[in-house]
Scaffold this motif. Sequence first.
Motif, PDB file in Angstrom:
ATOM      1  N   VAL A   1      83.616 -25.922  45.800  1.00 30.02           N
ATOM      2  CA  VAL A   1      83.672 -26.916  46.520  1.00 30.02           C
ATOM      3  C   VAL A   1      83.759 -25.291  48.139  1.00 30.02           C
ATOM      4  O   VAL A   1      83.482 -24.000  47.914  1.00 30.02           O
ATOM      5  CB  VAL A   1      84.493 -28.088  46.706  1.00 30.02           C
ATOM      6  N   ARG A   2      83.163 -26.183  49.049  1.00 26.73           N
ATOM      7  CA  ARG A   2      83.544 -25.511  50.189  1.00 26.73           C
ATOM      8  C   ARG A   2      84.506 -26.079  50.801  1.00 26.73           C
ATOM      9  O   ARG A   2      84.556 -27.553  51.668  1.00 26.73           O
ATOM     10  CB  ARG A   2      81.926 -25.871  51.672  1.00 26.73           C
ATOM     11  N   VAL A   3      85.628 -25.207  51.492  1.00 23.67           N
ATOM     12  CA  VAL A   3      87.250 -25.648  52.004  1.00 23.67           C
ATOM     13  C   VAL A   3      86.539 -25.082  53.740  1.00 23.67           C
ATOM     14  O   VAL A   3      86.328 -24.503  53.517  1.00 23.67           O
ATOM     15  CB  VAL A   3      87.800 -25.268  51.353  1.00 23.67           C
ATOM     16  N   VAL A   4      87.206 -26.834  53.907  1.00 19.79           N
ATOM     17  CA  VAL A   4      86.861 -26.621  55.888  1.00 19.79           C
ATOM     18  C   VAL A   4      88.967 -26.346  56.069  1.00 19.79           C
ATOM     19  O   VAL A   4      89.141 -27.648  56.300  1.00 19.79           O
ATOM     20  CB  VAL A   4      86.211 -27.183  56.330  1.00 19.79           C
ATOM     21  N   LYS A   5      88.763 -25.659  56.898  1.00 17.95           N
ATOM     22  CA  LYS A   5      89.780 -25.351  56.811  1.00 17.95           C
ATOM     23  C   LYS A   5      89.692 -24.369  58.574  1.00 17.95           C
ATOM     24  O   LYS A   5      89.332 -23.399  57.923  1.00 17.95           O
ATOM     25  CB  LYS A   5      91.183 -24.641  56.174  1.00 17.95           C
ATOM     26  N   ASP A   6      91.000 -24.483  59.510  1.00 21.32           N
ATOM     27  CA  ASP A   6      91.222 -24.020  60.837  1.00 21.32           C
ATOM     28  C   ASP A   6      90.959 -22.838  60.466  1.00 21.32           C
ATOM     29  O   ASP A   6      90.282 -21.945  61.406  1.00 21.32           O
ATOM     30  CB  ASP A   6      91.905 -24.354  62.026  1.00 21.32           C
ATOM     31  N   ILE A   7      91.439 -21.895  59.962  1.00 19.60           N
ATOM     32  CA  ILE A   7      91.561 -20.304  59.681  1.00 19.60           C
ATOM     33  C   ILE A   7      89.750 -19.850  59.106  1.00 19.60           C
ATOM     34  O   ILE A   7      89.316 -18.334  59.687  1.00 19.60           O
ATOM     35  CB  ILE A   7      92.078 -19.542  58.332  1.00 19.60           C
ATOM     36  N   TYR A   8      88.991 -20.937  58.540  1.00 20.58           N
ATOM     37  CA  TYR A   8      87.716 -20.423  58.396  1.00 20.58           C
ATOM     38  C   TYR A   8      85.915 -21.014  59.727  1.00 20.58           C
ATOM     39  O   TYR A   8      85.666 -21.995  59.398  1.00 20.58           O
ATOM     40  CB  TYR A   8      87.029 -21.164  57.168  1.00 20.58           C
ATOM     41  N   PHE A   9      86.463 -20.351  61.012  1.00 13.17           N
ATOM     42  CA  PHE A   9      85.808 -21.225  61.350  1.00 13.17           C
ATOM     43  C   PHE A   9      84.428 -20.849  61.891  1.00 13.17           C
ATOM     44  O   PHE A   9      83.622 -19.335  61.348  1.00 13.17           O
ATOM     45  CB  PHE A   9      86.040 -20.773  62.682  1.00 13.17           C
ATOM     46  N   PRO A  10      82.851 -21.756  62.306  1.00 12.43           N
ATOM     47  CA  PRO A  10      82.504 -21.344  62.156  1.00 12.43           C
ATOM     48  C   PRO A  10      81.590 -19.742  63.737  1.00 12.43           C
ATOM     49  O   PRO A  10      82.523 -19.771  64.513  1.00 12.43           O
ATOM     50  CB  PRO A  10      81.342 -22.164  63.012  1.00 12.43           C
ATOM     51  N   ARG A  11      80.632 -19.523  63.054  1.00 11.22           N
ATOM     52  CA  ARG A  11      80.544 -18.343  63.780  1.00 11.22           C
ATOM     53  C   ARG A  11      78.877 -17.959  63.886  1.00 11.22           C
ATOM     54  O   ARG A  11      78.477 -17.957  62.419  1.00 11.22           O
ATOM     55  CB  ARG A  11      81.190 -16.665  63.545  1.00 11.22           C
ATOM     56  N   LEU A  12      78.174 -17.616  64.299  1.00  6.91           N
ATOM     57  CA  LEU A  12      76.704 -17.112  64.671  1.00  6.91           C
ATOM     58  C   LEU A  12      76.337 -16.791  65.803  1.00  6.91           C
ATOM     59  O   LEU A  12      76.777 -16.884  66.743  1.00  6.91           O
ATOM     60  CB  LEU A  12      75.801 -18.202  65.285  1.00  6.91           C
ATOM     61  N   GLU A  13      75.467 -15.638  65.505  1.00  7.59           N
ATOM     62  CA  GLU A  13      75.270 -13.923  65.980  1.00  7.59           C
ATOM     63  C   GLU A  13      73.742 -14.488  66.181  1.00  7.59           C
ATOM     64  O   GLU A  13      72.636 -14.891  65.301  1.00  7.59           O
ATOM     65  CB  GLU A  13      75.599 -13.364  65.820  1.00  7.59           C
ATOM     66  N   ILE A  14      73.106 -14.824  67.768  1.00  9.10           N
ATOM     67  CA  ILE A  14      71.985 -14.767  67.866  1.00  9.10           C
ATOM     68  C   ILE A  14      71.337 -14.076  69.165  1.00  9.10           C
ATOM     69  O   ILE A  14      71.625 -13.561  69.400  1.00  9.10           O
ATOM     70  CB  ILE A  14      71.387 -16.210  68.414  1.00  9.10           C
ATOM     71  N   SER A  15      70.267 -13.975  69.483  1.00  5.16           N
ATOM     72  CA  SER A  15      69.232 -13.277  70.088  1.00  5.16           C
ATOM     73  C   SER A  15      68.594 -14.332  70.691  1.00  5.16           C
ATOM     74  O   SER A  15      68.025 -15.046  69.150  1.00  5.16           O
ATOM     75  CB  SER A  15      68.845 -11.942  69.874  1.00  5.16           C
ATOM     76  N   TYR A  16      68.134 -14.411  72.100  1.00 10.13           N
ATOM     77  CA  TYR A  16      67.166 -15.582  72.284  1.00 10.13           C
ATOM     78  C   TYR A  16      66.372 -14.383  73.130  1.00 10.13           C
ATOM     79  O   TYR A  16      66.834 -13.768  74.041  1.00 10.13           O
ATOM     80  CB  TYR A  16      68.399 -16.472  72.412  1.00 10.13           C
ATOM     81  N   SER A  17      65.472 -15.370  73.780  1.00 10.39           N
ATOM     82  CA  SER A  17      64.524 -15.529  74.333  1.00 10.39           C
ATOM     83  C   SER A  17      63.959 -16.738  75.028  1.00 10.39           C
ATOM     84  O   SER A  17      63.323 -17.495  74.524  1.00 10.39           O
ATOM     85  CB  SER A  17      63.712 -13.991  74.689  1.00 10.39           C
ATOM     86  N   LEU A  18      63.817 -16.672  76.156  1.00 12.10           N
ATOM     87  CA  LEU A  18      63.318 -17.854  77.501  1.00 12.10           C
ATOM     88  C   LEU A  18      63.067 -17.641  78.125  1.00 12.10           C
ATOM     89  O   LEU A  18      62.770 -16.356  78.975  1.00 12.10           O
ATOM     90  CB  LEU A  18      64.732 -18.790  78.284  1.00 12.10           C
ATOM     91  N   VAL A  19      61.266 -18.126  77.632  1.00  8.44           N
ATOM     92  CA  VAL A  19      60.586 -17.517  78.739  1.00  8.44           C
ATOM     93  C   VAL A  19      59.518 -18.926  79.623  1.00  8.44           C
ATOM     94  O   VAL A  19      59.165 -20.021  79.397  1.00  8.44           O
ATOM     95  CB  VAL A  19      59.195 -17.182  77.906  1.00  8.44           C
TER      96      VAL A  19
END
Length: 160
Positions: free
Chosen positions: A90-108
């Motif tokens: 199972v995936r245990v969701v607790k506050d110490i396992y917060f979501p994190r995304l690193e993205i690179s982006y460009s807007l034209v």
Amino acid sequence: MQKAITLAMCLLFTSSVWAGEGQVHFKDFNDYRDVYPSNEVKGAFHKRLAKQFEKHIVKLAEELPAGYKLDVTFNDIDLAGEARFNMDNVRVVKDIYFPRLEISYSLVDDKGLQVLGATEELKDMSFLDRIKSGRQGALYYEKRLLDQWFASHIVNAVKR
């Protein structure tokens, strides 16, 4: 007379349609921080994640003016929760396992000029303390991170 008014209203509203484009890129899922499936085949889980993220970015980009293009690359993904591999997987969701995304982006913009371009680390360390709104589907916390980033960075840049 009523038909003429209805036709005029339709023409007015169709000219203000937003229809930007979104494109999404991923690096090797095996190099990401936490994209472990809980009870699913790893390859199928990665394809499902990619499809969900791509669909969400494309939906957000549709809010941009016609001709604008948003290009997003996911450099790192750390899903909310932690996969536990025991009898239940199972995936245990607790506050110490917060979501994190690193993205690179460009807007034209519609003229082909780059409006924005950057690399951002999106994270929500208090993700469980926030009120949940709307339907809670797959990747709810990660999509909320992307929504907040889009509203604060991309929409503000387009308004300028």
